[in-house]
Design a protein around this motif. Structure first.
Motif, short mmCIF file in Angstrom:
data_model
loop_
_atom_site.label_atom_id
_atom_site.label_comp_id
_atom_site.label_asym_id
_atom_site.label_seq_id
_atom_site.Cartn_x
_atom_site.Cartn_y
_atom_site.Cartn_z
N VAL A 27 0.63 -1.34 -0.10
CA VAL A 27 0.05 0.11 -0.03
C VAL A 27 0.79 1.29 -0.12
O VAL A 27 0.57 2.13 -0.73
CB VAL A 27 -0.95 -0.06 1.23
CG1 VAL A 27 -1.64 1.27 1.34
CG2 VAL A 27 -1.92 -1.25 1.08
N ASN A 28 2.01 1.37 0.76
CA ASN A 28 2.64 2.36 0.89
C ASN A 28 3.43 2.72 -0.39
O ASN A 28 3.29 4.23 -0.73
CB ASN A 28 3.84 2.11 1.88
CG ASN A 28 4.82 3.42 1.98
OD1 ASN A 28 4.68 4.37 2.97
ND2 ASN A 28 5.77 3.62 1.18
N ASP A 29 3.97 1.87 -1.07
CA ASP A 29 4.73 2.06 -2.43
C ASP A 29 3.65 2.17 -3.53
O ASP A 29 4.19 3.08 -4.60
CB ASP A 29 5.49 0.86 -2.71
CG ASP A 29 6.95 0.86 -2.09
OD1 ASP A 29 6.91 1.56 -0.60
OD2 ASP A 29 7.73 0.11 -2.43
N ALA A 30 2.37 1.71 -3.23
CA ALA A 30 1.24 2.32 -4.53
C ALA A 30 1.29 3.74 -4.40
O ALA A 30 1.06 4.81 -5.35
CB ALA A 30 0.13 1.60 -4.09
N TYR A 31 1.29 4.41 -3.00
CA TYR A 31 1.28 5.76 -2.91
C TYR A 31 2.51 6.55 -3.43
O TYR A 31 2.47 7.46 -4.11
CB TYR A 31 0.96 6.11 -1.52
CG TYR A 31 -0.38 6.04 -1.12
CD1 TYR A 31 -1.45 6.77 -1.45
CD2 TYR A 31 -0.70 4.88 -0.21
CE1 TYR A 31 -2.78 6.80 -0.91
CE2 TYR A 31 -2.08 4.83 0.31
CZ TYR A 31 -3.08 5.68 -0.10
OH TYR A 31 -4.47 5.46 0.44
N SER A 91 2.22 8.36 4.52
CA SER A 91 2.38 8.36 3.19
C SER A 91 1.01 8.55 2.29
O SER A 91 0.78 9.29 1.29
CB SER A 91 2.97 7.00 2.55
OG SER A 91 4.37 6.91 2.95
N ALA A 92 -0.17 7.81 2.86
CA ALA A 92 -1.47 8.00 2.28
C ALA A 92 -1.83 9.36 2.32
O ALA A 92 -2.32 9.85 1.43
CB ALA A 92 -2.36 7.09 3.05
N VAL A 93 -1.59 10.34 3.42
CA VAL A 93 -2.14 11.37 3.57
C VAL A 93 -1.62 12.37 2.84
O VAL A 93 -2.14 13.19 2.04
CB VAL A 93 -2.15 11.99 5.23
CG1 VAL A 93 -2.65 13.31 5.41
CG2 VAL A 93 -3.34 11.11 5.88
N LEU A 94 -0.26 12.54 3.09
CA LEU A 94 0.61 13.46 2.20
C LEU A 94 0.58 12.97 0.72
O LEU A 94 0.46 14.33 -0.10
CB LEU A 94 2.00 13.37 2.69
CG LEU A 94 2.21 13.97 4.41
CD1 LEU A 94 3.66 14.28 4.54
CD2 LEU A 94 1.33 15.30 4.60
N PRO A 167 -14.57 15.61 -7.37
CA PRO A 167 -13.80 16.75 -6.33
C PRO A 167 -13.50 15.89 -4.89
O PRO A 167 -12.57 16.50 -4.26
CB PRO A 167 -15.23 17.71 -5.94
CG PRO A 167 -16.07 17.48 -7.29
CD PRO A 167 -15.88 16.08 -7.82
N ALA A 168 -13.86 14.67 -4.82
CA ALA A 168 -13.67 14.03 -3.58
C ALA A 168 -12.40 13.16 -3.61
O ALA A 168 -12.05 12.42 -2.66
CB ALA A 168 -14.65 13.12 -3.27
N LEU A 169 -11.67 13.42 -4.72
CA LEU A 169 -10.40 12.81 -5.27
C LEU A 169 -9.27 12.51 -3.91
O LEU A 169 -9.14 11.30 -3.53
CB LEU A 169 -9.76 13.11 -6.39
CG LEU A 169 -8.47 12.74 -6.94
CD1 LEU A 169 -8.83 11.18 -7.03
CD2 LEU A 169 -7.66 13.21 -7.95
N PRO A 170 -9.08 13.63 -3.38
CA PRO A 170 -7.94 13.34 -2.14
C PRO A 170 -8.39 12.25 -1.17
O PRO A 170 -7.96 11.39 -0.50
CB PRO A 170 -7.70 14.76 -1.70
CG PRO A 170 -8.66 15.37 -2.15
CD PRO A 170 -9.24 14.84 -3.40
N PHE A 171 -9.83 12.54 -0.67
CA PHE A 171 -10.48 11.68 0.43
C PHE A 171 -10.61 10.30 -0.25
O PHE A 171 -10.30 9.45 0.82
CB PHE A 171 -11.72 12.21 0.53
CG PHE A 171 -11.74 13.55 1.10
CD1 PHE A 171 -11.38 14.03 2.59
CD2 PHE A 171 -12.06 14.60 0.35
CE1 PHE A 171 -11.23 15.28 2.87
CE2 PHE A 171 -12.23 16.08 0.81
CZ PHE A 171 -11.54 16.44 1.99
N PRO A 176 -7.71 3.83 1.16
CA PRO A 176 -7.05 2.68 1.50
C PRO A 176 -5.66 2.80 2.54
O PRO A 176 -5.58 1.90 3.22
CB PRO A 176 -6.58 2.43 0.09
CG PRO A 176 -7.26 3.32 -0.94
CD PRO A 176 -7.85 4.39 -0.05
N GLY A 177 -5.02 3.75 2.53
CA GLY A 177 -4.04 4.03 3.55
C GLY A 177 -4.49 3.83 4.98
O GLY A 177 -3.92 3.41 5.56
N VAL A 178 -5.52 4.64 5.46
CA VAL A 178 -6.19 4.75 6.56
C VAL A 178 -6.65 3.20 6.90
O VAL A 178 -6.24 2.84 8.02
CB VAL A 178 -7.34 5.59 6.82
CG1 VAL A 178 -8.22 5.54 7.81
CG2 VAL A 178 -6.94 7.15 6.24
#
Length: 434
Positions: A27-31, A91-94, A167-171, A176-178
């Motif tokens: 998951v981390n490296d997908a981000y 990683s997911a958030v940033l 518009p909800a793209l970042p959320f 998945p990271g959360v």
């Protein structure tokens, strides 16, 4: 001395740690793959030119590698589970915020910090996956392969999310990271669930890690990773120069994809072999066998059967040494295993990039092909260093045969828990007494 507990061992602990640690790395490296996938967007929306975009990529590479040893100290101090979970969440958030960053200065600031998640998960996750593993090299190989697969899937994930989320793209990207971070924190085994007690962490960073065998392993890692760095960055240019391919030719994209998938498989294969062959000579053999495969890429025609075969072999051998080198570094630093892994993953990759800068400078002087040839034979240096260092891998203290059999039977879950209170070397490879 690493001691066995008298509680019956929990046989699923190692499997849970392996699955969740590898899942977190995937998951981390997908981000982390979001950044290269969004470079055209930054060029179009923020007006960044090619040189600026290259600087952005270099900045992220540094932030995702150089802090590795220092962030590994967090894992040695506070435990692998919370650091692994926090790394994925970070990683997911940033990196999800890349989709809405409004300006170039904020983009560079975001990228400079976002790499810390990757820098932290490699040492912490590599320690987590070897919990309860009878073959630690195989566990680290699966961990590494999971990251490669996640990196390959990242661009597709952001493309699908962009089409569906609006518009909800970042959320949507963060979600998945959360969930992954929550699963790791909730279900990954803590130290008290392990059959072998964790050795107390060193109170501060030990400079002997840099000047001793772990430092030499890190240097060997840099030379081992140089051919793969050269393929991913220099081979497309060589194919364009020698064979007249365009930058968008499907043969170039197929070359990089084939190489990456083969690299994921190669590490797993070597992880299997470590249980059957001496790891010192296996490591030397992997590095030696990779050199002719890499060199063949400079002489074969892209798209031919021989080229694909050489490419797959080079990819399979490119990062195959990673699990052996990481586990060896951890074994040399039993009180700072995550810090040692951070040196291999972090400084090793950073030094490989630095060495490639020298190869890039040579390309303008002697040509792309001859410069790449030098990069492709660099594992010879790594093989020599590795053999010299791994010949002195920490060995177990002498114990009686009865103690060894009983202790290792207890660690492997056979239920024999009454005849040995301690063993100098755990059967599952989690901890070595030095």
């Amino acid at each position: 001395m690493a001691e066995l507990t008298l509680d019956p061992p929990r046989v699923d602990t190692g499997r849970r740690a392996l699955v969740l640690g590898t899942f977190g790395h995937t998951v981390n490296d997908a981000y982390t793959a979001f950044l290269p996938a969004m470079l055209p967007t930054f060029h179009r929306q923020l007006g960044l030119d090619e040189a600026t975009l290259a600087g952005l990529v270099a900045l992220f590479a540094l932030s995702a590698s150089l802090p590795g040893p220092l962030l590994g100290r967090l894992s040695d101090r506070f435990g692998e589970v919370p650091v692994t979970a926090a790394s994925v969440l970070f990683s997911a958030v940033l990196l999800s915020l890349l989709a809405v960053v409004p300006s170039a200065p904020l983009l560079f600031a975001l990228v400079a910090v976002a790499g810390f998640g990757s820098a932290a998960i490699h040492p912490a996750g590599s320690m987590l996956v070897r919990r309860g593993a009878r073959r630690p090299e195989f566990a680290v190989a699966l961990f590494s392969a999971g990251g490669m697969l996640g990196y390959a899937a990242g661009p597709g994930l952001i493309a699908v999310a962009r089409d569906l989320a609006g518009p909800a793209l970042p959320f949507v990207l963060i979600l998945p990271g959360v969930l992954a971070a929550a699963a790791i924190h909730a279900f990954a085994p803590r130290n008290d669930e392990n059959t072998v007690r964790k050795v107390a962490a060193a109170p501060r960073f030990d400079m002997r890690l840099v000047l001793g065998p772990v430092g030499l392993i890190t240097l060997a890692t840099a030379f081992a990773f140089l051919p793969a760095t050269a393929v991913l960055n220099g081979l497309p240019l060589y194919l364009m120069e020698r064979h007249g391919l365009s930058g968008g030719d499907p043969a170039i994209a197929g070359t990089l994809s084939t190489f990456s998938l083969a690299a994921a498989a190669g590490g797993i294969g070597v992880g299997f072999l470590t249980a059957r062959l001496p790891r010192t000579w296996l490591l030397a053999g992997v590095m030696s066998a990779g050199m002719p495969a890499f060199l063949a890429l400079l002489w074969l025609t892209p798209g031919t059967t021989l080229f694909v075969a050489a490419l797959a072999a080079a990819g399979a051998l490119s990062y195959a040494a990673t699990p052996i080198l990481v586990v060896a570094a951890q074994d040399f630093a039993p009180r700072a295993g995550a810090t040692a892994a951070g040196m291999v993953f972090g400084l090793g990759f950073a030094l490989a990039g630095l060495l490639y800068f020298g190869i890039g400078a040579l390309q303008t002087q002697i040509g792309v092909g001859p410069a790449l040839s030098l990069a492709f034979v660099a594992p010879a240096v790594s093989a020599i260093l590795s053999v010299l260092v791994l010949r002195h891998t920490p060995a177990a203290s002498s114990v009686s045969l009865v103690e060894t059999v009983c202790a290792c039977a207890a660690a492997s879950g056979t239920g024999i828990v009454t005849c040995a209170l301690s063993c100098a070397l755990s059967c599952n490879g989690v901890s070595r007494n030095v």
